[in-house]
Design a protein around this motif. Sequence first.
Motif, PDB file in Angstrom:
ATOM      1  N   GLN A  21      40.094  39.665  34.249  1.00 28.03           N
ATOM      2  CA  GLN A  21      39.172  40.446  33.426  1.00 28.03           C
ATOM      3  C   GLN A  21      38.136  41.164  34.294  1.00 28.03           C
ATOM      4  O   GLN A  21      37.785  42.317  34.029  1.00 28.03           O
ATOM      5  N   LYS A  22      37.649  40.492  35.355  1.00 31.60           N
ATOM      6  CA  LYS A  22      36.727  41.156  36.289  1.00 31.60           C
ATOM      7  C   LYS A  22      37.431  42.322  36.976  1.00 31.60           C
ATOM      8  O   LYS A  22      36.840  43.381  37.205  1.00 31.60           O
ATOM      9  N   PHE A  23      38.689  42.119  37.319  1.00 32.71           N
ATOM     10  CA  PHE A  23      39.487  43.175  37.943  1.00 32.71           C
ATOM     11  C   PHE A  23      39.602  44.384  37.009  1.00 32.71           C
ATOM     12  O   PHE A  23      39.402  45.531  37.419  1.00 32.71           O
ATOM     13  N   GLU A  24      39.903  44.134  35.748  1.00 28.27           N
ATOM     14  CA  GLU A  24      40.077  45.230  34.787  1.00 28.27           C
ATOM     15  C   GLU A  24      38.807  46.064  34.641  1.00 28.27           C
ATOM     16  O   GLU A  24      38.856  47.299  34.584  1.00 28.27           O
ATOM     17  N   VAL A  25      37.667  45.387  34.572  1.00 32.54           N
ATOM     18  CA  VAL A  25      36.396  46.102  34.417  1.00 32.54           C
ATOM     19  C   VAL A  25      36.151  47.020  35.606  1.00 32.54           C
ATOM     20  O   VAL A  25      35.773  48.187  35.451  1.00 32.54           O
TER      21      VAL A  25
END
Length: 419
Positions: free
Chosen positions: A293-297
Amino acid sequence: MTSTSTARRLTFTAALASASALLAGALPASSALAAAEKPSQCVLRVAGPAAGMQCFDTFRKAIDNATGGRVKDAPLASSATAAAAVRERVNASTPVGRSATGQDPVIMATIYDHEYLTGSSLTLVAPNDGHGPCDSSFLAPNKYRASLPDLRTVFYPNSNTSWDNRPQSWMSYNNCQVAVHQDPGYVGPVQLQAFPTRNTIADKFGANGVSSVTIWSQPTLADLEAVCKKAVNSCVFRPQERTFVAQPRTDVATAWNCTPITQSTTQLWTKTYTTQRQVGVELGVTGGWDLFQKFEVSVKASYQQSWTDTTTLTQTTPLVVSPGHKGTLTIVPTGEKISGMMDLDIDLTRDQALGYAWSFSFPYSATRVPQEQAFPVVWNERPMTGEERNELCSSASMRAKGLSGALQSAPRETARPTG
C-alpha cells in the motif's frame, strides 16, 4: 543513552571493551598514522575464552581464522565484486548445531574503512551457542546481538589510531545485519540496512562518521510489516528505477486440424497475471500488503498512475491450421517493474517499544503486466505425431467429444505471477 538501553546490552559488550583496552598501543602519532594507512585485516572475538583481536596481512588469512579454518579460499583482498561468493561460502560453512564446547566461531559482520568493501577490515565473531548469534527475532527483547559501544577504544594494530569515524562499508553474515550509530553509546542518527552489504555510508552522517556499532538479526517480512503499519512511524517508498521488460512466453490456446484441407477459426482466450512483489531478496505474491500500500501511494504520486494488483488480458485471435497439424498460440507481454527503497524512520519519543530511534532502508520492487499494451501474439504449428493423431483424430475420440472432425481448439487459462 538511558539505563534501560544500557541494560539491554549482551555480555559481548563487556568482553569487547576489555579486549579493546588491551589492544591500544603506545606509538608516536607519526607511527600510528603510518600503521593505520597500511591495510590490516583483523578478527575481533566479542565473547568467550578467546575474546580479543588478532590481525593479519591478508583478508584470506583473516577469514580462515574467523571461521576456525572452515573457509581457506577467500580472496587475498576483499572487494565488492567478490563479496557475494565470500558470504555464501562463510554461511555454508557455519555449523548448524551446538559444538561440544559451544565455541565454534560464527562470523557476524565485517566492517571496512574504505568504500566498496576495501581497505582495512574488522571482522566480528561470536561463539556458536547452538542457535547462532542472529537467529532470534528482530523485534525480540535484547534486540541487538552484539555491539561496539565506542570505536574510540578499538585500535588499528600497533597504532594509536582508533576506528572512530573510520567505517565506510560493511558486509554481514549468518542472518546478521549491521547498524551504525553516529555517536558513541548508540546515540545520534542510526542507519540499519536490511540486506547483506552496504558499499557506502549514507550522506546523512556527513563528516561525523560512525562511532558505535550494533549487530542485529535480519528482520523477517512480518517484522517489517509490524513496524511499517504503525501510524506513528514514517514508512515511505522511494522509487529509483522504472523498467519495461518482456515477460516469459505464455501459451494461451492450442488447436489441431484432423482434415486434409487448411482450416480457419477464431479462438477466444484469457490470461490473468498477478503482481509479484520483492522485499529485499524475498519474493512473494501474497505477503507484504501494508508495504504494498505504501508502494502504491508513492507510485501514484511519482508516475501519475494507479497500480493494479491483477491484470487480465483477453483477445479473440484468428487461427489458420494446416492439414494434419497442431499448433500453440503464445503471447509475450511486457512487464513494468518499479524498484526502489522502502525508508522507515522511527522516532524514539514516538515509539518506545523499539527502544531506539533509527533509520532503516531496504530494497522493495513490484512487477506487473500493464493492461494498456500491445503485445506479440505468435501462432506456431507443426505436424501431429502418430500418437497425437490417434488421440485427437480417431473416430472414437471425435465421438466422445461430440465432434464431426474438422478443426478443434482449446483455450488455456491459468493465473501466473509476473517476473
